[in-house]
Design a protein around this motif. Structure first.
Motif, PDB file in Angstrom:
ATOM      1  N   MET A   1       0.836  -1.182   0.000  1.00 21.22           N
ATOM      2  CA  MET A   1       0.000   0.000   0.000  1.00 21.22           C
ATOM      3  C   MET A   1       0.882   1.248   0.000  1.00 21.22           C
ATOM      4  N   GLN A   2       0.617   2.172  -0.900  1.00 24.53           N
ATOM      5  CA  GLN A   2       1.409   3.381  -1.006  1.00 24.53           C
ATOM      6  C   GLN A   2       0.842   4.451  -0.085  1.00 24.53           C
ATOM      7  N   LYS A   3       1.726   5.172   0.606  1.00 19.47           N
ATOM      8  CA  LYS A   3       1.255   6.216   1.504  1.00 19.47           C
ATOM      9  C   LYS A   3       0.694   7.386   0.700  1.00 19.47           C
ATOM     10  N   ALA A   4      -0.252   8.097   1.314  1.00 19.03           N
ATOM     11  CA  ALA A   4      -0.847   9.256   0.655  1.00 19.03           C
ATOM     12  C   ALA A   4       0.196  10.362   0.557  1.00 19.03           C
ATOM     13  N   LYS A   5       0.178  11.060  -0.548  1.00 18.95           N
ATOM     14  CA  LYS A   5       1.111  12.186  -0.728  1.00 18.95           C
ATOM     15  C   LYS A   5       0.716  13.308   0.223  1.00 18.95           C
ATOM     16  N   LYS A   6       1.733  13.999   0.727  1.00 18.51           N
ATOM     17  CA  LYS A   6       1.493  15.125   1.627  1.00 18.51           C
ATOM     18  C   LYS A   6       2.208  16.346   1.100  1.00 18.51           C
ATOM     19  N   ARG A   7       1.614  17.479   1.360  1.00 18.49           N
ATOM     20  CA  ARG A   7       2.256  18.747   0.997  1.00 18.49           C
ATOM     21  C   ARG A   7       3.111  19.238   2.149  1.00 18.49           C
ATOM     22  N   ILE A   8       4.311  19.666   1.793  1.00 21.35           N
ATOM     23  CA  ILE A   8       5.270  20.154   2.780  1.00 21.35           C
ATOM     24  C   ILE A   8       5.683  21.563   2.399  1.00 21.35           C
ATOM     25  N   LEU A   9       5.516  22.497   3.332  1.00 22.18           N
ATOM     26  CA  LEU A   9       5.974  23.874   3.150  1.00 22.18           C
ATOM     27  C   LEU A   9       7.270  24.037   3.920  1.00 22.18           C
ATOM     28  N   GLY A  10       8.359  24.253   3.198  1.00 22.57           N
ATOM     29  CA  GLY A  10       9.642  24.531   3.820  1.00 22.57           C
ATOM     30  C   GLY A  10       9.854  26.030   3.892  1.00 22.57           C
ATOM     31  N   GLY A  19      12.829  32.657   2.521  1.00 21.48           N
ATOM     32  CA  GLY A  19      12.558  31.732   1.427  1.00 21.48           C
ATOM     33  C   GLY A  19      11.439  30.780   1.792  1.00 21.48           C
ATOM     34  N   PHE A  20      10.673  30.371   0.783  1.00 20.81           N
ATOM     35  CA  PHE A  20       9.640  29.365   0.997  1.00 20.81           C
ATOM     36  C   PHE A  20       9.614  28.426  -0.199  1.00 20.81           C
ATOM     37  N   GLY A  21       9.176  27.214   0.057  1.00 20.91           N
ATOM     38  CA  GLY A  21       9.055  26.229  -1.010  1.00 20.91           C
ATOM     39  C   GLY A  21       8.044  25.175  -0.625  1.00 20.91           C
ATOM     40  N   VAL A  22       7.207  24.806  -1.562  1.00 19.97           N
ATOM     41  CA  VAL A  22       6.193  23.780  -1.328  1.00 19.97           C
ATOM     42  C   VAL A  22       6.474  22.609  -2.263  1.00 19.97           C
ATOM     43  N   ILE A  23       6.515  21.424  -1.671  1.00 24.33           N
ATOM     44  CA  ILE A  23       6.651  20.196  -2.455  1.00 24.33           C
ATOM     45  C   ILE A  23       5.542  19.239  -2.047  1.00 24.33           C
ATOM     46  N   GLU A  24       5.334  18.255  -2.878  1.00 17.62           N
ATOM     47  CA  GLU A  24       4.447  17.165  -2.526  1.00 17.62           C
ATOM     48  C   GLU A  24       5.332  15.957  -2.284  1.00 17.62           C
ATOM     49  N   SER A  25       5.097  15.288  -1.174  1.00 19.71           N
ATOM     50  CA  SER A  25       5.983  14.206  -0.754  1.00 19.71           C
ATOM     51  C   SER A  25       5.992  13.048  -1.733  1.00 19.71           C
ATOM     52  N   GLY A  26       7.043  12.285  -1.624  1.00 18.02           N
ATOM     53  CA  GLY A  26       7.208  11.086  -2.439  1.00 18.02           C
ATOM     54  C   GLY A  26       8.611  10.577  -2.269  1.00 18.02           C
ATOM     55  N   ARG A  27       8.779   9.357  -1.776  1.00 16.76           N
ATOM     56  CA  ARG A  27      10.110   8.843  -1.443  1.00 16.76           C
ATOM     57  C   ARG A  27      11.083   8.916  -2.607  1.00 16.76           C
ATOM     58  N   PHE A  28      10.625   8.553  -3.768  1.00 19.56           N
ATOM     59  CA  PHE A  28      11.536   8.546  -4.900  1.00 19.56           C
ATOM     60  C   PHE A  28      11.270   9.677  -5.881  1.00 19.56           C
ATOM     61  N   ASN A  29      10.183  10.385  -5.687  1.00 16.34           N
ATOM     62  CA  ASN A  29       9.847  11.431  -6.649  1.00 16.34           C
ATOM     63  C   ASN A  29       9.049  12.571  -6.019  1.00 16.34           C
TER      64      ASN A  29
END
Length: 173
Positions: A1-10, A19-29
């Protein structure tokens, strides 16, 4: 089962440029969403803090992150700079708390070690690795790259199932 993607604000706090940056999680991508710099150098002290606070609140409202990752203050030469930077961090933490978004904090050494492999890597090394890890066509601006590196650091730790206590011991992988 793959974990749900999460948004991360750095967030890379600064009294003149945050500085700010938003990514969507993903172990390999992990996926790049947005990044930028909140510039407040032309404002007075209290107006700077107000602008940083309001900007972070807007970013949270617009991008709905699941977590806010903030770089810990590390200033060893100038106590006045540390206090000013601490105030900027304070309004960032307050904005996240008011918006009920969990907060994680990492030292610059933890972030650099995770992203570059060297805890004392230079800014250009961080920029280069962030650009490559997120497959960006252009190198992000320094402060935005540092914020994205914070988000990527948290993404990496969480994908490996590491907790904050383990991280504080300087775990390498």
């Amino acid at each position: 089962m793959q974990k749900a993607k999460k948004r991360i604000l750095g967030v890379d706090p600064g009294s003149r440029k945050t500085g700010f940056g938003v990514i969507e999680s993903g172990r390999f991508n992990p996926n790049y969403i947005v990044s930028g710099v909140i510039r407040v150098e032309k404002l007075s002290g209290s107006q700077r803090l107000k602008n940083i606070f309001e900007s972070i609140c807007q970013i949270i409202d617009q991008y709905q992150p699941d977590v806010v990752v903030v770089e810990k203050v590390f200033v060893y030469k100038n106590p006045k700079s540390a206090i000013t930077l601490g105030q900027a961090r304070g309004v960032i933490l307050c904005a996240a708390a008011i918006k009920d978004v969990p907060i994680m904090e990492y030292t610059p050494t933890q972030v650099k070690n995770t992203i570059v492999g060297k805890g004392h890597a230079g800014k250009t090394q961080v920029q280069y690795m962030v650009q490559n890890l997120l497959k960006l066509t252009e190198c992000p601006q320094e402060d935005a790259a540092d914020a994205l590196a914070c988000a990527l650091c948290h993404d990496r730790y969480m994908s490996l199932g590491l907790d904050a206590e383990t991280l504080s011991k300087g775990t390498k992988f």
